[in-house]
Design a protein around this motif. Structure first.
Motif, PDB file in Angstrom:
ATOM      1  N   ALA A 166      87.320  76.639 -20.792  1.00 47.33           N
ATOM      2  CA  ALA A 166      88.515  75.947 -21.154  1.00 47.33           C
ATOM      3  C   ALA A 166      88.132  74.774 -22.280  1.00 47.33           C
ATOM      4  O   ALA A 166      88.865  74.747 -23.334  1.00 47.33           O
ATOM      5  CB  ALA A 166      89.100  75.236 -20.036  1.00 47.33           C
ATOM      6  N   ARG A 167      87.134  74.005 -22.004  1.00 44.34           N
ATOM      7  CA  ARG A 167      86.895  73.062 -23.275  1.00 44.34           C
ATOM      8  C   ARG A 167      86.265  73.878 -24.447  1.00 44.34           C
ATOM      9  O   ARG A 167      86.541  73.496 -25.694  1.00 44.34           O
ATOM     10  CB  ARG A 167      85.322  72.444 -22.751  1.00 44.34           C
ATOM     11  CG  ARG A 167      85.119  71.013 -23.564  1.00 44.34           C
ATOM     12  CD  ARG A 167      84.143  70.132 -22.744  1.00 44.34           C
ATOM     13  NE  ARG A 167      83.154  71.020 -21.980  1.00 44.34           N
ATOM     14  CZ  ARG A 167      83.001  70.830 -20.312  1.00 44.34           C
ATOM     15  NH1 ARG A 167      83.997  70.502 -19.939  1.00 44.34           N
ATOM     16  NH2 ARG A 167      82.175  71.802 -19.860  1.00 44.34           N
ATOM     17  N   PHE A 168      85.680  75.140 -24.303  1.00 47.72           N
ATOM     18  CA  PHE A 168      85.176  75.601 -25.485  1.00 47.72           C
ATOM     19  C   PHE A 168      86.569  76.287 -26.326  1.00 47.72           C
ATOM     20  O   PHE A 168      86.661  76.166 -27.381  1.00 47.72           O
ATOM     21  CB  PHE A 168      84.387  76.798 -25.126  1.00 47.72           C
ATOM     22  CG  PHE A 168      84.117  77.762 -26.460  1.00 47.72           C
ATOM     23  CD1 PHE A 168      83.373  77.553 -27.291  1.00 47.72           C
ATOM     24  CD2 PHE A 168      84.836  78.960 -26.097  1.00 47.72           C
ATOM     25  CE1 PHE A 168      83.505  78.573 -28.312  1.00 47.72           C
ATOM     26  CE2 PHE A 168      84.662  80.040 -27.223  1.00 47.72           C
ATOM     27  CZ  PHE A 168      83.981  79.894 -28.303  1.00 47.72           C
ATOM     28  N   SER A 170      89.451  75.066 -26.329  1.00 39.06           N
ATOM     29  CA  SER A 170      90.571  73.933 -26.682  1.00 39.06           C
ATOM     30  C   SER A 170      89.785  73.801 -28.295  1.00 39.06           C
ATOM     31  O   SER A 170      90.608  73.027 -28.928  1.00 39.06           O
ATOM     32  CB  SER A 170      90.286  72.637 -25.798  1.00 39.06           C
ATOM     33  OG  SER A 170      89.108  72.238 -25.690  1.00 39.06           O
ATOM     34  N   SER A 171      88.738  74.100 -28.380  1.00 36.95           N
ATOM     35  CA  SER A 171      88.247  73.826 -29.769  1.00 36.95           C
ATOM     36  C   SER A 171      88.210  75.112 -30.863  1.00 36.95           C
ATOM     37  O   SER A 171      87.974  74.978 -32.213  1.00 36.95           O
ATOM     38  CB  SER A 171      86.685  73.357 -29.719  1.00 36.95           C
ATOM     39  OG  SER A 171      86.007  74.615 -29.450  1.00 36.95           O
ATOM     40  N   THR A 231      97.481  74.896 -23.853  1.00 33.47           N
ATOM     41  CA  THR A 231      96.663  74.216 -22.670  1.00 33.47           C
ATOM     42  C   THR A 231      96.043  75.392 -21.950  1.00 33.47           C
ATOM     43  O   THR A 231      96.603  76.554 -21.718  1.00 33.47           O
ATOM     44  CB  THR A 231      97.793  73.571 -21.887  1.00 33.47           C
ATOM     45  OG1 THR A 231      98.331  72.523 -22.377  1.00 33.47           O
ATOM     46  CG2 THR A 231      97.045  72.973 -20.725  1.00 33.47           C
ATOM     47  N   TYR A 232      94.701  74.923 -21.770  1.00 28.74           N
ATOM     48  CA  TYR A 232      93.820  76.243 -20.802  1.00 28.74           C
ATOM     49  C   TYR A 232      93.546  75.465 -19.583  1.00 28.74           C
ATOM     50  O   TYR A 232      93.458  74.310 -19.243  1.00 28.74           O
ATOM     51  CB  TYR A 232      92.642  76.561 -21.572  1.00 28.74           C
ATOM     52  CG  TYR A 232      92.672  76.712 -22.957  1.00 28.74           C
ATOM     53  CD1 TYR A 232      92.983  78.398 -23.126  1.00 28.74           C
ATOM     54  CD2 TYR A 232      92.757  76.028 -24.181  1.00 28.74           C
ATOM     55  CE1 TYR A 232      93.169  78.818 -24.486  1.00 28.74           C
ATOM     56  CE2 TYR A 232      93.062  76.677 -25.563  1.00 28.74           C
ATOM     57  CZ  TYR A 232      93.368  77.887 -25.741  1.00 28.74           C
ATOM     58  OH  TYR A 232      93.334  78.493 -26.787  1.00 28.74           O
ATOM     59  N   TYR A 233      93.588  76.552 -18.706  1.00 30.13           N
ATOM     60  CA  TYR A 233      93.109  75.900 -17.278  1.00 30.13           C
ATOM     61  C   TYR A 233      92.153  77.128 -16.752  1.00 30.13           C
ATOM     62  O   TYR A 233      92.654  78.387 -16.930  1.00 30.13           O
ATOM     63  CB  TYR A 233      94.391  76.024 -16.376  1.00 30.13           C
ATOM     64  CG  TYR A 233      94.201  75.698 -15.148  1.00 30.13           C
ATOM     65  CD1 TYR A 233      94.110  74.238 -14.725  1.00 30.13           C
ATOM     66  CD2 TYR A 233      93.671  76.646 -13.845  1.00 30.13           C
ATOM     67  CE1 TYR A 233      93.905  73.743 -13.312  1.00 30.13           C
ATOM     68  CE2 TYR A 233      93.354  76.181 -12.660  1.00 30.13           C
ATOM     69  CZ  TYR A 233      93.550  74.631 -12.333  1.00 30.13           C
ATOM     70  OH  TYR A 233      93.359  74.367 -11.158  1.00 30.13           O
ATOM     71  N   ARG A 267      87.728  77.542 -15.788  1.00 30.44           N
ATOM     72  CA  ARG A 267      86.274  77.154 -15.661  1.00 30.44           C
ATOM     73  C   ARG A 267      86.330  76.098 -16.803  1.00 30.44           C
ATOM     74  O   ARG A 267      86.732  76.290 -17.817  1.00 30.44           O
ATOM     75  CB  ARG A 267      85.421  78.361 -16.019  1.00 30.44           C
ATOM     76  CG  ARG A 267      84.973  78.819 -14.847  1.00 30.44           C
ATOM     77  CD  ARG A 267      83.694  79.594 -14.771  1.00 30.44           C
ATOM     78  NE  ARG A 267      82.650  79.431 -15.946  1.00 30.44           N
ATOM     79  CZ  ARG A 267      81.754  80.249 -16.295  1.00 30.44           C
ATOM     80  NH1 ARG A 267      81.663  81.362 -15.598  1.00 30.44           N
ATOM     81  NH2 ARG A 267      80.850  79.734 -17.409  1.00 30.44           N
ATOM     82  N   PRO A 268      85.921  74.996 -16.462  1.00 31.16           N
ATOM     83  CA  PRO A 268      85.862  73.771 -17.442  1.00 31.16           C
ATOM     84  C   PRO A 268      85.203  74.000 -18.640  1.00 31.16           C
ATOM     85  O   PRO A 268      85.586  73.631 -19.651  1.00 31.16           O
ATOM     86  CB  PRO A 268      85.220  72.637 -16.660  1.00 31.16           C
ATOM     87  CG  PRO A 268      85.652  72.944 -15.231  1.00 31.16           C
ATOM     88  CD  PRO A 268      85.550  74.583 -14.991  1.00 31.16           C
ATOM     89  N   ASP A 269      83.806  74.518 -18.548  1.00 32.68           N
ATOM     90  CA  ASP A 269      83.155  74.961 -19.787  1.00 32.68           C
ATOM     91  C   ASP A 269      83.943  75.769 -20.833  1.00 32.68           C
ATOM     92  O   ASP A 269      83.959  75.800 -21.778  1.00 32.68           O
ATOM     93  CB  ASP A 269      81.964  75.578 -19.632  1.00 32.68           C
ATOM     94  CG  ASP A 269      81.677  76.827 -18.535  1.00 32.68           C
ATOM     95  OD1 ASP A 269      82.954  76.988 -17.857  1.00 32.68           O
ATOM     96  OD2 ASP A 269      80.823  77.643 -18.535  1.00 32.68           O
TER      97      ASP A 269
END
Length: 79
Positions: free
Chosen positions: A60-62, A64-65, A52-54, A56-58
């Motif tokens: 963290a989103r990157f 997660s992939s 699970t990442y927390y 900066r959203p950009d």
């Protein structure tokens, strides 16, 4: 420390309770940011090893992939 798509950032592994608590996560990011000098994203793993990442959203989103085995992990000692 990672440089990807022109962006440098650091991933810091923390206990799950840190990413589950916004205040604790924000405190951790604030404390690590001056050490690395780049945006910091926190990562915690559950009992099955799923991250699970927390942060900066950009970023963290990157992340997660990206499979964990593809991340170039290094260990740093911070005084």
């Amino acid at each position: 420390m990672i440089r990807e798509q022109g962006q440098s950032f650091a991933i810091v592994i923390v206990k799950p309770h840190v990413v589950q608590n916004r205040s604790a996560a924000a405190d951790a990011i604030r404390s690590f940011a001056p050490v690395f000098g780049v945006p910091v994203v926190l990562m915690a793993q559950d009992g099955r090893g799923r991250p699970t990442y927390y942060g900066r959203p950009d970023i963290a989103r990157f992340l997660s992939s990206v499979p964990l085995r593809n991340i170039p992990w290094r260990e740093y000692t911070i005084n």
